[in-house]
Scaffold this active site. Sequence first.
Site, PDB file in Angstrom:
ATOM      1  N   ASP A  66      31.304  45.457  26.920  1.00  0.00           N
ATOM      2  CA  ASP A  66      30.233  44.508  26.649  1.00  0.00           C
ATOM      3  C   ASP A  66      29.254  44.532  27.821  1.00  0.00           C
ATOM      4  OD1 ASP A  66      31.708  43.085  28.656  1.00  0.00           O
ATOM      5  OD2 ASP A  66      32.933  42.250  27.049  1.00  0.00           O
ATOM      6  N   ASP A  68      26.893  42.297  30.355  1.00  0.00           N
ATOM      7  CA  ASP A  68      26.614  40.972  30.895  1.00  0.00           C
ATOM      8  C   ASP A  68      25.332  41.024  31.709  1.00  0.00           C
ATOM      9  OD1 ASP A  68      28.941  39.898  29.824  1.00  0.00           O
ATOM     10  OD2 ASP A  68      30.126  40.546  31.544  1.00  0.00           O
ATOM     11  N   ASP A 181      34.844  38.930  41.710  1.00  0.00           N
ATOM     12  CA  ASP A 181      36.175  39.258  42.208  1.00  0.00           C
ATOM     13  C   ASP A 181      36.218  40.545  43.034  1.00  0.00           C
ATOM     14  OD1 ASP A 181      35.746  40.706  39.861  1.00  0.00           O
ATOM     15  OD2 ASP A 181      37.573  40.032  38.856  1.00  0.00           O
TER      16      ASP A 181
HETATM   17  P1  ATP Z   1      36.132  44.306  31.342  1.00  0.00           P
HETATM   18  O1  ATP Z   1      34.968  43.812  30.537  1.00  0.00           O
HETATM   19  O2  ATP Z   1      36.342  45.762  31.372  1.00  0.00           O
HETATM   20  O3  ATP Z   1      37.353  43.552  31.031  1.00  0.00           O
HETATM   21  P2  ATP Z   1      34.768  43.022  33.493  1.00  0.00           P
HETATM   22  O4  ATP Z   1      34.758  43.296  34.958  1.00  0.00           O
HETATM   23  O5  ATP Z   1      33.481  43.097  32.770  1.00  0.00           O
HETATM   24  O6  ATP Z   1      35.845  43.973  32.869  1.00  0.00           O
HETATM   25  P3  ATP Z   1      34.845  40.357  32.579  1.00  0.00           P
HETATM   26  O7  ATP Z   1      36.029  39.480  32.379  1.00  0.00           O
HETATM   27  O8  ATP Z   1      34.028  40.783  31.433  1.00  0.00           O
HETATM   28  O9  ATP Z   1      35.416  41.620  33.325  1.00  0.00           O
HETATM   29  O10 ATP Z   1      33.944  39.634  33.661  1.00  0.00           O
HETATM   30  C1  ATP Z   1      32.618  40.025  33.958  1.00  0.00           C
HETATM   31  C2  ATP Z   1      32.353  39.876  35.436  1.00  0.00           C
HETATM   32  O11 ATP Z   1      32.522  38.514  35.828  1.00  0.00           O
HETATM   33  C3  ATP Z   1      33.312  40.657  36.325  1.00  0.00           C
HETATM   34  O12 ATP Z   1      32.906  41.981  36.473  1.00  0.00           O
HETATM   35  C4  ATP Z   1      33.242  39.882  37.608  1.00  0.00           C
HETATM   36  O13 ATP Z   1      32.085  40.193  38.337  1.00  0.00           O
HETATM   37  C5  ATP Z   1      33.118  38.442  37.132  1.00  0.00           C
HETATM   38  N1  ATP Z   1      34.439  37.810  36.955  1.00  0.00           N
HETATM   39  C6  ATP Z   1      35.172  37.724  35.826  1.00  0.00           C
HETATM   40  N2  ATP Z   1      36.307  37.069  36.030  1.00  0.00           N
HETATM   41  C7  ATP Z   1      36.317  36.718  37.326  1.00  0.00           C
HETATM   42  C8  ATP Z   1      37.220  36.001  38.152  1.00  0.00           C
HETATM   43  N3  ATP Z   1      38.362  35.539  37.658  1.00  0.00           N
HETATM   44  N4  ATP Z   1      36.877  35.802  39.447  1.00  0.00           N
HETATM   45  C9  ATP Z   1      35.706  36.278  39.924  1.00  0.00           C
HETATM   46  N5  ATP Z   1      34.835  36.963  39.206  1.00  0.00           N
HETATM   47  C10 ATP Z   1      35.106  37.185  37.920  1.00  0.00           C
HETATM   48 MG    MG Z   2      33.039  42.642  30.733  1.00  0.00          MG
END
Ligand code: ATP
Ligand code: MG
Length: 490
Positions: A66, A68, A181
């Site tokens: 996705d 963001d 994170d």
């Molecule tokens: P994926 O979509 O592959 O699961 P992602 O890194 O995009 O990985 P998401 O859960 O979609 O993970 O979160 C988007 C962004 O929000 C992350 O890349 C990170 O920058 C931030 N984020 C998400 N969860 C956390 C958390 N628990 N603590 C800090 N930052 C977070």
């Molecule tokens: Mg994501």
Amino acid sequence: MNSNPASREATPRLARIIPRDSHPISRSRISPDALRVLYRLRESGFQAFLVGGCVRDLMLGIEPKDFDVATDALPEQVAKLFRNCRLVGRRFRLAHVFFGREIIEVATFRASSAPSQAEEPVEIAEDLIDDLEPSDTAGDTVDAHDIHDFDENLERLVDDSGRILRDNVYGNIDDDVWRRDFTCNALYYNIADFSVWDYCDGFEDVQARRLRLIGDPETRYREDPVRMLRAARFEAKLDFEIEPATAEPIGPLAALLAGVPAARLFDETLKLFLTGHGARSIETLSKRGLLTALLPNVGDFIERYPDSPPVRMLLQALANTDARVRADKPVTPGFLFAVLLYGPIGLEIEKAPREQWHDIGTILDAVDRAVTVIHRRVAVHRRFILGLRDMFALQPRLESPRGRRALRTMEHPRFRAAFDLLQLRSQFGMADTAMVEWWARMQSANPEQRAAMAESLGRVSGAGPARSGATRSRGGRRRGRGGRGRRGSE
Ligand code: ATP
Ligand code: MG
């Protein structure tokens, strides 16, 4: 140990700006809807960046799940720009811009390191479930919003273990980055000039395939213990190496997962096991000491009986699931929990006298007890638990079909899942392959043939359709071989 000590500085520093010709991210790989959102924000005078996993994945040549967007526009300002927009989240207002099935999430820059307990995890897992079980989504929804009561007037609320419960301050991009994170998740792609902004050497870390927390790892895990699961998930998904300082606190702090809302852990569990890298996730979770903290009886079983048929079956099932995800085929949480809990359920069954192991009552009690253990941590939706119970309750009926009842068994909504489980069990010597073949023939037969097969089953008076080797229980019910509790270690 830490190759980039600068990122652990208390004082945030300025971004390194990587121009378009020095990074591999091409607009042709970005979703047109995400581009539309970025351009619209930009034309309206706001800053607009892609951020998070999508930037990381684009750099790695992986198709992002996705997209963001981060912006300096306030949620209400975003809502004014897009008709197809909905503001979500109680604690953090986020804008969701809808384009058919695709949702572009637009977040206003935030000023601190609070985990957004009410944002992505819920939305993503709901998407996942929609994708996975289109016919089975009615009823309960995930609700990770019910975290704690809090004082609306406080801007930040921290509990006594250091976990941030609420934080609601908007900021600018220089602030926003420090709440993220891992360094690889903190890269920003600027639509204004297609540059990448990097505050914490994330660019280098992605290139080196290194997972590194921003800031002091222990503090960051205490703020939000789910980051430990995320570390294991990214290790599995991206095949990154977790750098030592980021890895070390995970084992000692794993027990903090007990304080995380169970609805959120359910979402994380689905992301760990149903997004194409489940087989590796179980490995990384075990290696990091997180499996037992997340799914206590599953972790214990694997530790005690690592080479047993139920564990080998679980690994095979996860590999099959990964292949299905890659092929865009549906996968179901019910089946996932059935294979995760197969070993623990077997142990529960074996607590009953042997002659009762194949009784439906014994089986369902065992399922319920095993589910209760994980349910304290992971709020498995009721509809999946019901599916799981059906799958297990159907096993004796599949192993010992009786006359025309076999036809009714096939009508059961969980027949197919139960059959898949039987097939998997048989691959590991825990069910008779002859029965699997018989049911496979039944499924490909026409109605008359089916009826004839069922009749002939009745006429041989319980001798079974094939060399099942089954025995008769006292109550006249035949028992299949290799009950679900049989383990190689016995
Ligand atoms: P994926 O979509 O592959 O699961 P992602 O890194 O995009 O990985 P998401 O859960 O979609 O993970 O979160 C988007 C962004 O929000 C992350 O890349 C990170 O920058 C931030 N984020 C998400 N969860 C956390 C958390 N628990 N603590 C800090 N930052 C977070
Ligand atoms: Mg994501």
